[in-house]
Design a protein around this motif. Structure first.
Motif, PDB file in Angstrom:
ATOM      1  N   LEU A   6       2.414 -22.595   9.619  1.00 30.50           N
ATOM      2  CA  LEU A   6       3.539 -22.653   8.694  1.00 30.50           C
ATOM      3  C   LEU A   6       3.125 -23.192   7.338  1.00 30.50           C
ATOM      4  O   LEU A   6       2.185 -23.966   7.233  1.00 30.50           O
ATOM      5  CB  LEU A   6       4.652 -23.557   9.250  1.00 30.50           C
ATOM      6  CG  LEU A   6       5.351 -23.112  10.516  1.00 30.50           C
ATOM      7  CD1 LEU A   6       6.363 -24.162  10.941  1.00 30.50           C
ATOM      8  CD2 LEU A   6       6.012 -21.773  10.335  1.00 30.50           C
ATOM      9  N   GLU A   7       3.871 -22.762   6.326  1.00 30.63           N
ATOM     10  CA  GLU A   7       3.738 -23.322   4.995  1.00 30.63           C
ATOM     11  C   GLU A   7       5.137 -23.407   4.406  1.00 30.63           C
ATOM     12  O   GLU A   7       6.060 -22.742   4.872  1.00 30.63           O
ATOM     13  CB  GLU A   7       2.826 -22.464   4.118  1.00 30.63           C
ATOM     14  CG  GLU A   7       3.353 -21.071   3.850  1.00 30.63           C
ATOM     15  CD  GLU A   7       2.353 -20.197   3.095  1.00 30.63           C
ATOM     16  OE1 GLU A   7       1.182 -20.579   2.973  1.00 30.63           O
ATOM     17  OE2 GLU A   7       2.773 -19.123   2.626  1.00 30.63           O
ATOM     18  N   TYR A   8       5.300 -24.240   3.390  1.00 28.10           N
ATOM     19  CA  TYR A   8       6.590 -24.331   2.722  1.00 28.10           C
ATOM     20  C   TYR A   8       6.811 -23.065   1.908  1.00 28.10           C
ATOM     21  O   TYR A   8       5.900 -22.582   1.240  1.00 28.10           O
ATOM     22  CB  TYR A   8       6.655 -25.557   1.811  1.00 28.10           C
ATOM     23  CG  TYR A   8       6.533 -26.857   2.562  1.00 28.10           C
ATOM     24  CD1 TYR A   8       7.518 -27.258   3.450  1.00 28.10           C
ATOM     25  CD2 TYR A   8       5.429 -27.691   2.390  1.00 28.10           C
ATOM     26  CE1 TYR A   8       7.414 -28.446   4.153  1.00 28.10           C
ATOM     27  CE2 TYR A   8       5.314 -28.882   3.078  1.00 28.10           C
ATOM     28  CZ  TYR A   8       6.305 -29.254   3.966  1.00 28.10           C
ATOM     29  OH  TYR A   8       6.200 -30.426   4.655  1.00 28.10           O
ATOM     30  N   ALA A   9       8.004 -22.526   1.987  1.00 33.20           N
ATOM     31  CA  ALA A   9       8.344 -21.330   1.222  1.00 33.20           C
ATOM     32  C   ALA A   9       8.553 -21.738  -0.230  1.00 33.20           C
ATOM     33  O   ALA A   9       9.351 -22.620  -0.522  1.00 33.20           O
ATOM     34  CB  ALA A   9       9.589 -20.668   1.795  1.00 33.20           C
ATOM     35  N   GLY A  10       7.848 -21.090  -1.118  1.00 37.56           N
ATOM     36  CA  GLY A  10       7.876 -21.450  -2.526  1.00 37.56           C
ATOM     37  C   GLY A  10       9.046 -20.858  -3.293  1.00 37.56           C
ATOM     38  O   GLY A  10       9.889 -20.126  -2.756  1.00 37.56           O
ATOM     39  N   PHE A  11       9.048 -21.160  -4.577  1.00 42.31           N
ATOM     40  CA  PHE A  11      10.148 -20.775  -5.458  1.00 42.31           C
ATOM     41  C   PHE A  11      10.381 -19.270  -5.473  1.00 42.31           C
ATOM     42  O   PHE A  11      11.509 -18.804  -5.330  1.00 42.31           O
ATOM     43  CB  PHE A  11       9.877 -21.284  -6.880  1.00 42.31           C
ATOM     44  CG  PHE A  11      10.932 -20.894  -7.866  1.00 42.31           C
ATOM     45  CD1 PHE A  11      12.126 -21.585  -7.922  1.00 42.31           C
ATOM     46  CD2 PHE A  11      10.746 -19.811  -8.714  1.00 42.31           C
ATOM     47  CE1 PHE A  11      13.120 -21.217  -8.827  1.00 42.31           C
ATOM     48  CE2 PHE A  11      11.730 -19.439  -9.619  1.00 42.31           C
ATOM     49  CZ  PHE A  11      12.915 -20.152  -9.673  1.00 42.31           C
ATOM     50  N   TRP A  12       9.337 -18.468  -5.649  1.00 43.53           N
ATOM     51  CA  TRP A  12       9.518 -17.022  -5.788  1.00 43.53           C
ATOM     52  C   TRP A  12       9.919 -16.369  -4.477  1.00 43.53           C
ATOM     53  O   TRP A  12      10.723 -15.432  -4.464  1.00 43.53           O
ATOM     54  CB  TRP A  12       8.280 -16.363  -6.394  1.00 43.53           C
ATOM     55  CG  TRP A  12       8.131 -16.780  -7.826  1.00 43.53           C
ATOM     56  CD1 TRP A  12       7.137 -17.553  -8.360  1.00 43.53           C
ATOM     57  CD2 TRP A  12       9.022 -16.486  -8.905  1.00 43.53           C
ATOM     58  NE1 TRP A  12       7.367 -17.759  -9.698  1.00 43.53           N
ATOM     59  CE2 TRP A  12       8.510 -17.105 -10.064  1.00 43.53           C
ATOM     60  CE3 TRP A  12      10.204 -15.763  -9.013  1.00 43.53           C
ATOM     61  CZ2 TRP A  12       9.140 -17.012 -11.302  1.00 43.53           C
ATOM     62  CZ3 TRP A  12      10.827 -15.674 -10.252  1.00 43.53           C
ATOM     63  CH2 TRP A  12      10.298 -16.293 -11.377  1.00 43.53           C
ATOM     64  N   THR A  13       9.398 -16.859  -3.370  1.00 47.40           N
ATOM     65  CA  THR A  13       9.821 -16.352  -2.059  1.00 47.40           C
ATOM     66  C   THR A  13      11.303 -16.611  -1.860  1.00 47.40           C
ATOM     67  O   THR A  13      12.066 -15.732  -1.442  1.00 47.40           O
ATOM     68  CB  THR A  13       9.013 -17.020  -0.930  1.00 47.40           C
ATOM     69  OG1 THR A  13       7.633 -16.705  -1.112  1.00 47.40           O
ATOM     70  CG2 THR A  13       9.481 -16.581   0.438  1.00 47.40           C
ATOM     71  N   ARG A  14      11.726 -17.810  -2.191  1.00 44.31           N
ATOM     72  CA  ARG A  14      13.124 -18.189  -2.024  1.00 44.31           C
ATOM     73  C   ARG A  14      14.026 -17.470  -3.025  1.00 44.31           C
ATOM     74  O   ARG A  14      15.167 -17.126  -2.708  1.00 44.31           O
ATOM     75  CB  ARG A  14      13.265 -19.709  -2.123  1.00 44.31           C
ATOM     76  CG  ARG A  14      12.590 -20.382  -0.927  1.00 44.31           C
ATOM     77  CD  ARG A  14      12.558 -21.868  -1.025  1.00 44.31           C
ATOM     78  NE  ARG A  14      13.895 -22.434  -0.928  1.00 44.31           N
ATOM     79  CZ  ARG A  14      14.128 -23.729  -0.751  1.00 44.31           C
ATOM     80  NH1 ARG A  14      13.129 -24.576  -0.645  1.00 44.31           N
ATOM     81  NH2 ARG A  14      15.362 -24.166  -0.687  1.00 44.31           N
ATOM     82  N   THR A  15      13.522 -17.213  -4.222  1.00 43.88           N
ATOM     83  CA  THR A  15      14.286 -16.449  -5.206  1.00 43.88           C
ATOM     84  C   THR A  15      14.522 -15.030  -4.698  1.00 43.88           C
ATOM     85  O   THR A  15      15.632 -14.498  -4.795  1.00 43.88           O
ATOM     86  CB  THR A  15      13.554 -16.417  -6.566  1.00 43.88           C
ATOM     87  OG1 THR A  15      13.434 -17.764  -7.048  1.00 43.88           O
ATOM     88  CG2 THR A  15      14.302 -15.576  -7.583  1.00 43.88           C
ATOM     89  N   GLY A  16      13.489 -14.417  -4.137  1.00 46.47           N
ATOM     90  CA  GLY A  16      13.633 -13.080  -3.553  1.00 46.47           C
ATOM     91  C   GLY A  16      14.664 -13.061  -2.447  1.00 46.47           C
ATOM     92  O   GLY A  16      15.505 -12.153  -2.375  1.00 46.47           O
ATOM     93  N   ALA A  17      14.623 -14.072  -1.577  1.00 45.95           N
ATOM     94  CA  ALA A  17      15.599 -14.169  -0.490  1.00 45.95           C
ATOM     95  C   ALA A  17      17.016 -14.319  -1.041  1.00 45.95           C
ATOM     96  O   ALA A  17      17.955 -13.683  -0.548  1.00 45.95           O
ATOM     97  CB  ALA A  17      15.255 -15.353   0.416  1.00 45.95           C
ATOM     98  N   ALA A  18      17.179 -15.135  -2.085  1.00 48.72           N
ATOM     99  CA  ALA A  18      18.496 -15.345  -2.683  1.00 48.72           C
ATOM    100  C   ALA A  18      19.028 -14.059  -3.325  1.00 48.72           C
ATOM    101  O   ALA A  18      20.227 -13.764  -3.239  1.00 48.72           O
ATOM    102  CB  ALA A  18      18.439 -16.468  -3.719  1.00 48.72           C
ATOM    103  N   LEU A  19      18.147 -13.286  -3.937  1.00 48.08           N
ATOM    104  CA  LEU A  19      18.566 -12.009  -4.524  1.00 48.08           C
ATOM    105  C   LEU A  19      19.051 -11.043  -3.442  1.00 48.08           C
ATOM    106  O   LEU A  19      20.074 -10.373  -3.606  1.00 48.08           O
ATOM    107  CB  LEU A  19      17.424 -11.386  -5.321  1.00 48.08           C
ATOM    108  CG  LEU A  19      17.114 -12.044  -6.658  1.00 48.08           C
ATOM    109  CD1 LEU A  19      15.839 -11.472  -7.261  1.00 48.08           C
ATOM    110  CD2 LEU A  19      18.284 -11.885  -7.619  1.00 48.08           C
ATOM    111  N   ILE A  20      18.325 -10.982  -2.348  1.00 46.79           N
ATOM    112  CA  ILE A  20      18.736 -10.120  -1.226  1.00 46.79           C
ATOM    113  C   ILE A  20      20.098 -10.559  -0.703  1.00 46.79           C
ATOM    114  O   ILE A  20      20.999  -9.741  -0.500  1.00 46.79           O
ATOM    115  CB  ILE A  20      17.678 -10.133  -0.104  1.00 46.79           C
ATOM    116  CG1 ILE A  20      16.401  -9.443  -0.591  1.00 46.79           C
ATOM    117  CG2 ILE A  20      18.212  -9.473   1.170  1.00 46.79           C
ATOM    118  CD1 ILE A  20      15.197  -9.663   0.313  1.00 46.79           C
ATOM    119  N   ASP A  21      20.266 -11.862  -0.496  1.00 46.40           N
ATOM    120  CA  ASP A  21      21.544 -12.380  -0.007  1.00 46.40           C
ATOM    121  C   ASP A  21      22.676 -12.093  -0.990  1.00 46.40           C
ATOM    122  O   ASP A  21      23.783 -11.719  -0.582  1.00 46.40           O
ATOM    123  CB  ASP A  21      21.457 -13.888   0.243  1.00 46.40           C
ATOM    124  CG  ASP A  21      20.652 -14.229   1.480  1.00 46.40           C
ATOM    125  OD1 ASP A  21      20.545 -13.379   2.389  1.00 46.40           O
ATOM    126  OD2 ASP A  21      20.122 -15.362   1.544  1.00 46.40           O
ATOM    127  N   GLY A  22      22.400 -12.254  -2.273  1.00 51.54           N
ATOM    128  CA  GLY A  22      23.423 -11.998  -3.286  1.00 51.54           C
ATOM    129  C   GLY A  22      23.871 -10.545  -3.304  1.00 51.54           C
ATOM    130  O   GLY A  22      25.067 -10.250  -3.403  1.00 51.54           O
TER     131      GLY A  22
END
Length: 152
Positions: A6-22
């Motif tokens: 495991l690694e911590y999910a970074g800013f851009w990974t999380r931004t991509g996830a937020a865009l998909i959710d939005g």
């Protein structure tokens, strides 16, 4: 998941996830709101137009997000990027209280021009203020591509 993978999910990974959710949220809520309020819904400056708007725009997203975190450890966007929201101390599924605090924490994180969200990009554990408030981290498997790179 094995913690060594495991690694911590970074800013851009999380931004991509937020865009998909939005986008998914918009695809679900917009037709409902248009069917009730018409296209004029998008022309008003009011935060809430009525009870249906409150339920569709505020309650439904909160309820769905909390349920996804509790039962799947991730929203559809986070699932798409192979990330999960877990307890920061144990790595276990978050509690109902943590999920509710995390969701409310988003509003706090957004207040100072989104600084609490951008904090993910600078924090050692990639925690936004909403994560710190709720005691959560977002993790993903290392090497999450379709196949690891190998050179002969």
């Amino acid at each position: 998941m094995n913690t060594q993978q495991l690694e911590y999910a970074g800013f851009w990974t999380r931004t991509g996830a937020a865009l998909i959710d939005g986008i998914l949220l918009l695809l679900i809520t917009a037709p409902l709101l248009i069917s009730i309020y018409g296209w004029e819904y998008f022309e008003t400056e009011d935060m809430v137009l009525g009870p249906a708007d409150f339920l569709i725009s505020w309650v439904l997203p909160a309820f769905a997000t909390v349920l996804f975190w509790l039962y799947k450890r991730a929203t559809p966007g986070k699932m798409a990027v192979a990330a999960q929201v877990v307890d920061a101390r144990t790595g276990a599924t978050i509690t109902v209280g943590q999920a509710m605090l995390r969701y409310l924490g988003y509003f706090i994180a957004m207040l100072p021009l989104g600084l609490g969200i951008f904090w993910v990009g600078f924090d050692r554990r990639k925690q936004g203020w909403h994560d710190k408030i709720a005691g959560t981290v977002v993790v993903k498997r290392t090497n999450t591509g379709p196949e690891p790179v190998r050179f002969n």
